[in-house]
Design a protein around this motif. Sequence first.
Motif, PDB file in Angstrom:
ATOM      1  N   TYR A 441       1.047  -0.888   0.035  1.00  0.00           N
ATOM      2  CA  TYR A 441       0.091   0.284  -0.333  1.00  0.00           C
ATOM      3  C   TYR A 441       1.118   1.484   0.066  1.00  0.00           C
ATOM      4  O   TYR A 441       0.319   2.268  -0.784  1.00  0.00           O
ATOM      5  CB  TYR A 441      -1.052  -0.251   1.320  1.00  0.00           C
ATOM      6  CG  TYR A 441      -1.712   1.431   1.561  1.00  0.00           C
ATOM      7  CD1 TYR A 441      -2.365   1.454   0.200  1.00  0.00           C
ATOM      8  CD2 TYR A 441      -2.211   2.064   2.312  1.00  0.00           C
ATOM      9  CE1 TYR A 441      -3.553   2.518   0.327  1.00  0.00           C
ATOM     10  CE2 TYR A 441      -2.919   2.433   2.631  1.00  0.00           C
ATOM     11  CZ  TYR A 441      -3.594   3.202   1.519  1.00  0.00           C
ATOM     12  OH  TYR A 441      -4.570   4.416   1.781  1.00  0.00           O
ATOM     13  N   CYS A 445       1.048   5.038  -2.652  1.00  0.00           N
ATOM     14  CA  CYS A 445       0.992   7.046  -1.905  1.00  0.00           C
ATOM     15  C   CYS A 445       2.506   7.231  -2.208  1.00  0.00           C
ATOM     16  O   CYS A 445       3.469   6.669  -1.517  1.00  0.00           O
ATOM     17  CB  CYS A 445       0.490   6.272  -0.523  1.00  0.00           C
ATOM     18  SG  CYS A 445      -0.941   5.885  -0.023  1.00  0.00           S
ATOM     19  N   PHE A 518      -2.629  -2.726   2.826  1.00  0.00           N
ATOM     20  CA  PHE A 518      -3.699  -2.324   2.348  1.00  0.00           C
ATOM     21  C   PHE A 518      -5.482  -2.153   3.506  1.00  0.00           C
ATOM     22  O   PHE A 518      -5.139  -3.553   4.238  1.00  0.00           O
ATOM     23  CB  PHE A 518      -4.239  -2.884   0.834  1.00  0.00           C
ATOM     24  CG  PHE A 518      -4.201  -2.286  -0.229  1.00  0.00           C
ATOM     25  CD1 PHE A 518      -4.517  -1.429  -0.640  1.00  0.00           C
ATOM     26  CD2 PHE A 518      -2.730  -2.783  -0.978  1.00  0.00           C
ATOM     27  CE1 PHE A 518      -3.763  -0.856  -1.988  1.00  0.00           C
ATOM     28  CE2 PHE A 518      -1.867  -2.065  -2.139  1.00  0.00           C
ATOM     29  CZ  PHE A 518      -3.201  -1.332  -2.610  1.00  0.00           C
ATOM     30  N   PHE A 531      -6.628   7.258   1.048  1.00  0.00           N
ATOM     31  CA  PHE A 531      -7.178   6.127   0.495  1.00  0.00           C
ATOM     32  C   PHE A 531      -7.932   6.010  -0.998  1.00  0.00           C
ATOM     33  O   PHE A 531      -6.950   5.654  -2.085  1.00  0.00           O
ATOM     34  CB  PHE A 531      -7.621   5.106   0.928  1.00  0.00           C
ATOM     35  CG  PHE A 531      -7.858   4.005   0.220  1.00  0.00           C
ATOM     36  CD1 PHE A 531      -7.132   2.578   0.914  1.00  0.00           C
ATOM     37  CD2 PHE A 531      -9.157   3.379  -0.029  1.00  0.00           C
ATOM     38  CE1 PHE A 531      -7.682   1.232  -0.523  1.00  0.00           C
ATOM     39  CE2 PHE A 531      -9.312   1.758  -1.524  1.00  0.00           C
ATOM     40  CZ  PHE A 531      -8.584   1.212  -1.333  1.00  0.00           C
TER      41      PHE A 531
END
Length: 666
Positions: A441, A445, A518, A531
């Motif tokens: 995850y 980002c 995640f 998110f």
Amino acid sequence: MEGFHVAIRTSPGLLSGTYNTLWISLVGSQCDCPPVKVLPDGQCLMPDSTCTFVVKPERKIGTVVLVCLRLEARPGFPDQSWHCLDVQLKQRDEAAEVERFPCNKWITTADGDVELRSDRVCLVTWEKLQTLREHRARDLQKRQQQIRWGTFAEGSLRCIDMTSVQSLGPNLSFTRQSPGINLNYVRGFANRTEPWSSLEELEIVFIHNGKDNAIAKYVRAHWKDDTFFGYQCLNGCNPLQIRKIHHLPPNLQLTSEMLRDFLPVGSSLEQEMERGAIFLLDYGILDQLPANILNGKQTYLAAPLCLLHYNQYGEMKPIAIQLQKNAGPQNPVFLPSDSEPDWLLAKMWVKNADFQVHQLLSHLLRTHLLGEVCCIATLRRLPEIHPLHQLLMPHIKTCLQINIQARGSLLSTNGVFDKAIGCGLNAAALLLARGTEQLRYSSMCVPDDLRERGLDTLTNCYYAQDALRVWNALHRFVGSWVDLYYSNDQEVQQDWELQSWIQEIFTEGFLSLAQTGFPQSFQTTAELSTFLTMVIFSSSALHAAVNFSQVDFNLWMPNCPAAMLRPPPQVKGSVTEEELLSFLPDVNSTCSVLTILLMLSQPAADYVALCHYREQYFSSGAPCRLVEAVLKELKDISEDITKRNSKMDIPYPYLSPDNIENSVAI
């Protein structure tokens, strides 16, 4: 008794009208009004028309909370879909306000009763009426029956359980207006199953297809240069692979003494790693994948490690390349001091590995498949009235059609992966599974990713600079959007539709792989905002960076060969300059790949730029003000990028917001 002025608007498209008969009923807070036929038998719903009439319920129905439409086939006439823009309702009292019930979608006779709510978005926790709570539940149950999870590659992100665009129906499919790409000069080579006879022959094809492409011509002129090789690691079509390291990987058989000549005088490898000047490309994910057979010939895959040095002049240069994952006597480390053919071939193997990883992981997995997972979950778990459904769908809706088409063509038997790319269909499925298992995850980002890979401080990493600015603009926009509907963290935690949405993304889409990092739930507005920003950025800006750059860096095929026809060398000095061409893919394979890349690398003629929302909901009130603010910020970014690029030999235009499509549309 009370009465209601009703205006039903048909959308302006030429095909929006229908011969069919329309019935309408009103659902009130106290009771329902029986269905009423909208038009007399001799009339029909015409495109861009408004049908007005008065509904007089026999009993007092209270506040109208739902409008129910039902299309019925007219005997003797074609059963055509109808595109309804909206229904507007006003009580006969002069002081009453007009209530709008948006539709903006196709309605068919097979749909039965189509229920419309007012245009006020609403969280499930805000619902006061049992009728509306039941409507939300019915809406989701219906879509969960239509939209189901499927599997394309075992172990990879899941997809929609459909194999044809027709199955999506008219409201989830779209028509893309072609930008008018000239493919004339890459066609007609299907029968040429032999290698290119010379680089001069390859140049003839390049000249016809790249004469107006300044970046491609720069690539053709500089593809052998170490400095340009390093530049592409930062700003090419796959800037997601390179990362800073402070320790050598144990499987790279290398000593500081071997690299002394390629480092600053008086320095060592250890000192340069401590200084933060050593970077790595690691393609170990390709290790032991089965290579494709093209034109009856075995192709080969490598799993190289490439060490790079960022020098005092701001240049990123390769300084060592090992072609296979595991060290050994038949896996030498190639150096810039080796013979020119050896060093160039080693770099070509790195670029071939990068082609596979770029196409299947950086492009397909991180943008297309991620968007599809989020789109499926949004349709199944967030009703249209939910504010996050409204925010996300303009960015992810197109993923379904594009991905169904890709699985049915590019990634199917006789498609380009099967017939022209070293990583064929079997290896592609395995690579997608490995890529999903290794996906993190934090790498999705932008601020975290750039910091973890050590790109956030490099002055000539234009991808990093532009990506961070676009991310920050989107994050401010999304954060303000979230604040409109969630006043505190507790309201996020209590929105069970939202929590079931992220839970389904994790369990169904990401196969409950905890190591990916995640989220499985949202506890704060900050977590939610990050998110949502990730989803929007990946489906728009990241896709622009890894997709629309492809033809620029791949048009000169030796720079990014899609397949290699000879195995990686196991000793140094085994290849001459004349033999390099024999490693490259055949003529027909080359032109098949170029055809696809030319088609993929141009935005649609009617593309929608980032955050230029066409949906009615964004056109007024607080949402409109937020859109205006982010568009101003994106415009400033575009102007700054244009100004910077005007001073560069090779510009980086891909993350200029003017060039970013609002969604994955190709």
